[in-house]
Design a protein around this motif. Structure first.
Motif, mmCIF file in Angstrom:
data_model
loop_
_atom_site.group_PDB
_atom_site.id
_atom_site.type_symbol
_atom_site.label_atom_id
_atom_site.label_comp_id
_atom_site.label_asym_id
_atom_site.label_seq_id
_atom_site.Cartn_x
_atom_site.Cartn_y
_atom_site.Cartn_z
ATOM 1 N N ALA A 143 -3.044 1.810 -0.062
ATOM 2 C CA ALA A 143 -3.901 0.643 0.197
ATOM 3 C C ALA A 143 -3.757 0.143 1.624
ATOM 4 O O ALA A 143 -4.710 -0.412 2.192
ATOM 5 N N ASP A 144 -2.576 0.310 2.216
ATOM 6 C CA ASP A 144 -2.395 -0.123 3.603
ATOM 7 C C ASP A 144 -3.281 0.673 4.551
ATOM 8 O O ASP A 144 -3.855 0.128 5.502
ATOM 9 N N SER A 183 -7.696 0.720 2.763
ATOM 10 C CA SER A 183 -8.447 -0.425 2.228
ATOM 11 C C SER A 183 -8.234 -1.613 3.151
ATOM 12 O O SER A 183 -7.264 -1.647 3.918
ATOM 13 N N ARG A 223 -6.953 -4.885 3.237
ATOM 14 C CA ARG A 223 -6.074 -5.622 2.324
ATOM 15 C C ARG A 223 -6.316 -7.129 2.362
ATOM 16 O O ARG A 223 -5.934 -7.834 1.444
ATOM 17 N N SER A 236 -9.681 -7.733 -3.875
ATOM 18 C CA SER A 236 -8.226 -7.739 -3.877
ATOM 19 C C SER A 236 -7.712 -6.366 -4.306
ATOM 20 O O SER A 236 -8.448 -5.558 -4.898
ATOM 21 N N THR A 237 -6.447 -6.099 -4.023
ATOM 22 C CA THR A 237 -5.863 -4.811 -4.404
ATOM 23 C C THR A 237 -5.885 -4.622 -5.914
ATOM 24 O O THR A 237 -6.115 -3.507 -6.408
ATOM 25 N N VAL A 260 -2.077 2.454 -7.045
ATOM 26 C CA VAL A 260 -2.448 1.984 -5.706
ATOM 27 C C VAL A 260 -1.210 1.338 -5.106
ATOM 28 O O VAL A 260 -0.676 0.376 -5.661
ATOM 29 N N GLY A 271 1.226 -0.048 -1.637
ATOM 30 C CA GLY A 271 1.214 -0.626 -0.299
ATOM 31 C C GLY A 271 2.590 -0.567 0.304
ATOM 32 O O GLY A 271 3.429 0.246 -0.086
#
Length: 726
Positions: free
Chosen positions: A630-631, A634, A636, A641-642, A660, A662
């Motif tokens: 996710a970092d 996406s 963040r 939201s994640t 997922v 981070g």
């Protein structure tokens, strides 16, 4: 060249620089730029806005006292348009706007001197100013419909208009000013303070002679003499203008810039009772919250609300107090316990928790009746907001019915969304700080804290225990995972799973909607579509049919859900009460929801396109996994939201599970049942130096040390695959 009226220093004008803030000025100018920054001025309340109070400093100059400058809630001010007040000029902007600050001194006697500022000239008052010993504002348009001649020398003895009051009570105009001033102002203050003009004049005169406040209190505070028959608070709207006797419990006692206001509750309702000794001085200091009292006073209407102007007040003891307490207890018991759990679509899991639902509903209703604030904590998700909004929809009408004050619903009901999946020490500390401030500053009761969709697992124990130190009532309502230990930490835990039911397809929004309809069956129809809105997919047919019967087809239900989800993300710590109400219940709800839902879909699809292009597929023990950094892939700090991104990736992909991850946390989503705590435990054994722990069971969230991210991700995937194969 003149001399400072405080220290005698030679100055240009009448006050030296070091004593500017020791003197209050009566402004006679017509240009805001003539005002001097940091000086104190007399003014007159012009009107209220949501963001503050407009104060007229002269007939041509008005300033704004912003709510952030007050030392109390704006709703607790007893100022009326026309009241004389004391403020400090904080700033004069280039466009002429005047920013004002609060003055703790709300009487001219509390300053060391008083001067007139005529334009830019400073002078002492002379006979032409009509000084009667307490000054007066330079504003000339103060409303005095029944009191002619204000400010004239021949009326300054306080006789004029002293017994005249408009039929609608509009002459009660100066709660927060001192009881001096021009004759008409003094008479108005006396009436608004709930004392006779004669007794208030005595208080002023004696105070001028140097008597202490205790002596003033003793001379001007009577105790009930039993002359009047007791009446119910619920009947006061039919007794305006009458002097009555009421008995009940003191809910709160707050000091304003003018009178002390006691909030009194009996078995039929709640009313504010104003008692006056001197502006800003505590009346009846021995009377506190929780006391059982007898009060006599005149029923009046202020700001379109019933208020009693106190003439006599005394604490009851022994048999008299017990009789009042018995009446209150019987009324609360009769009114608080619902007859049965509401039928809202029907669900076997809900039926299993009926007793707990009745207990929770009774606790909520009892809090309203006892004037105990209610704080609702819910997750900042679509399901969480639906659950919180359902309870809000049920409770607010009860608050309005119980309390005469039009803004009572903002005092006695608060929703505070939670970003975190648990009710941790951070959230509990914030709540404890606020409730203690409200207790000490506003004499409010310790609130009932209702946790909806959070607080049900052991990760929340520390936060719940902190509230318990102060005897705050705690009720937890959660359709998802709950731990038995929480049942011992709260008054009521509503969780169908702990009640022995299979609650796999039940959302907290649906469960809270049933609770809300049980609390207030009159809003059940308003809530009928909410259970369906709380489901992203797989809503039970009973709930979709219920929504359809209420006029909400599948497309509209989806639009409402998506609109709430988007608004839940932005300003997630705010309740957004009015906006959420408009989306879910407003007449323009369909158009508003469609507009916001369009943004939801656009933002979500953009993010999903990027994420799906960067998913890493893997197979472990015959199970297919998708993992996403996710970092790296996406945004963040933008929508979605994640957690929502992980949900959508799993819903749309043809795989067994999605992880997922981070920097120091990951989220697990799977088609089958996954025990996140167990997975975290297995990963901790595999990577013992990574600090692996499950912190959000509801959200499938696991935390770890950033330096061991890759090893922990692999270990969690292996653990989840093993569970899916068991």
């Amino acid at each position: 060249m003149g001399k400072c009226i405080i220290c005698g220093t030679s100055v240009d004008g009448r006050i030296c620089r070091s004593h500017q803030e020791d003197v209050v000025f009566e402004f006679r100018g017509n240009d805001p730029n003539q005002l001097v920054q940091n000086r104190f001025y007399t003014g007159v309340v012009d009107g209220y806005a949501d963001f503050g109070v407009f104060i007229d400093l002269s007939s041509n100059v008005t300033g704004l006292l912003h709510r952030s400058e007050l030392d109390r809630r704006i709703e607790s001010l007893d100022w009326e348009p026309g009241d004389e007040v004391f403020v400090q000029v904080k700033n004069v902007r280039d466009n002429g706007d005047v920013d004002l600050a609060w003055s703790i001194r709300q009487s001219e006697r509390e300053f060391r001197g008083a001067l007139v500022q005529d334009g830019t000239d400073e002078r002492e008052r002379d006979a032409d100013d009509g000084d009667d010993g307490d000054g007066g504002s330079g504003v000339t348009h103060r409303p005095t419909p029944d009191t002619p001649g204000e400010g004239d020398d021949d009326e300054s003895d306080g006789e004029s208009g002293g017994d005249e009051t408009a039929d609608d009570g509009s002459a009660n105009s100066t709660d927060s000013s001192d009881s001096g001033g021009s004759g008409s102002s003094e008479a108005a203050t006396d009436r608004s303070a709930g004392t006779s003009s004669a007794s208030a004049s005595t208080a002023t005169d004696d105070s001028d002679d140097g008597d202490d406040i205790d002596a003033v209190r003793e001379r001007n505070q009577a105790t009930p003499d039993g002359e009047y028959e007791r009446v119910d608070i619920g009947s006061l709207s039919n007794r305006v203008g009458e002097t009555v006797r009421i008995e009940g419990e003191v809910v709160s006692a707050r000091q304003t810039g003018g009178p002390t206001v006691f909030e009194l509750r009996d078995e039929t309702g709640v009313v504010d009772c104003a008692a006056f000794v001197k502006a800003g001085v505590r009346a009846y200091p021995d009377i506190e919250s929780g006391d059982i009292v007898r009060l006599e006073g005149e029923v009046e209407v202020r700001r379109n609300e019933i208020q009693v102007e106190t003439e006599a007040l005394a604490s009851l003891e022994g048999n008299e107090a017990e009789a009042v307490q018995r009446r209150l207890a019987e009324a609360v018991t009769d009114e608080a316990r619902p007859d049965e759990v509401a039928t809202l679509g029907g669900h076997d899991a809900v039926a299993a928790a009926e007793d707990d639902l009745l207990d929770a509903a009774e606790t909520i209703r009892r809090a309203v009746i006892e004037s105990r604030p209610i704080v609702v904590r819910h997750a900042a998700t679509a399901d969480g907001y639906v659950a919180g909004a359902a309870v809000e929809r049920a409770v607010l009408p009860l608050v309005r019915e119980e309390h005469a004050k039009s803004d009572a619903e903002y005092h006695y009901f608060t929703r505070r969304p939670l970003d975190e999946p648990v009710y941790d020490m951070d959230a509990a500390t914030k709540d404890a700080t606020r409730m203690l401030q409200d207790r000490d500053r506003h004499d409010e009761k310790i609130p009932l804290v209702l946790l909806v969709g959070t607080g049900s697992t052991v990760e929340s124990e520390d936060g719940l225990d902190l509230l318990g130190v102060y005897d705050a009532q705690r009720v937890v309502v959660d359709a998802a995972t709950a731990d038995p230990e929480i049942a011992d930490a709260v008054a009521t835990l509503v969780n169908p799973g702990l009640a022995g039911a299979d609650a796999g397809d039940l959302t907290t929004g649906a469960l809270a909607s049933v609770l809300a309809a049980t609390v207030n069956d009159e809003v059940a129809e308003d809530l009928s579509h909410l259970p369906a809105v709380s489901y992203w997919e797989g809503a039970p047919e009973a709930y979709t049919d219920l929504a359809s019967d209420a006029g909400f087809d599948a497309d509209r239900v989806a639009a409402l859900r998506e609109a709430v989800a988007l608004e839940a993300y932005y300003q997630s710590y705010q309740d957004k009460r009015e906006l959420i109400t408009d989306i879910l219940f407003g007449e323009e709800g369909a158009d508003l929801a469609d507009h916001i839902a369009g943004q939801f879909r656009e933002k979500l699809e953009t993010e999903l396109d990027t994420a799906e292009a960067n998913i890493a597929e893997r197979e472990v023990d015959g199970r297919t996994f998708a993992t996403l950094d996710a970092d790296a892939y996406s945004h963040r700090f933008d929508f979605p939201s994640t957690t929502l991104l992980a949900d959508e990736l799993q819903r749309r992909g043809e795989r067994d599970a999605t992880v997922v991850y981070g920097t120091d946390e990951l989220y697990v989503r799977a088609d089958g049942d996954v025990d996140v705590r167990s997975a975290a435990g297995d990963a901790a054994m595999s990577v013992p130096d990574a600090g692996v722990t499950a912190v959000g069971v509801r959200q499938g969230r696991i935390e770890y040390l950033a330096g061991r991210r890759d090893e922990v991700t692999d270990a969690v995937v292996d653990a989840v695959a093993g569970q899916l194969n068991d």
